[in-house]
Design an enzyme around this catalytic site. Sequence first.
Site: not given
Length: 170
Positions: A63, A65, A90, A133
């Site tokens: 993603c 991150d 995000c 996350c």
Amino acid sequence: MLRFASKRLVGLASVEAASRPVQVLPRLYHERVIEHYDKPLNVGSFDKNDPTVGTGLVGAPACGDVMKLQIKVDEETGKIVDARFKTFGCGSAIASSSVASEWVKGKQLEEVVTIKNTEIAKYLSLPPVKLHCSMLAEDAIKAAVKDYEAKRVKSNGGAAAAPAEKAADA
């Protein structure tokens, strides 16, 4: 739809059509995620060359991150006295970093390596698609502790394995 929009631009649309009620969509993130995204705690960084600072830099290629978590440790007590983070990602990644940075403060190194991503995810009510996350946050905590322990061993001339490292392996 296009006809209505063009009439509205020209001013020909009826007042009734223009004053239709707007549908409000439900919030997709839990309040805690929004709170930590809007007002993240402990944003910033320490000097990475400080021997009392451990830095964990982790990323998720899927993603994009990237999370950097730094801890400042009291060498006498082994307690984390402060924490800072910088995250590129995000809202869930930023919120997970913010929560992790708060949760580690005031705790022993052995304690913080036991913080699990599931605890962070549960606290933030992250949906399954955002669990990575909270995994990043857990990995960043462990990486920061490992970095601090490596610095300590280096400065002590190769002392025995650190207790936090042993706790993480258990």
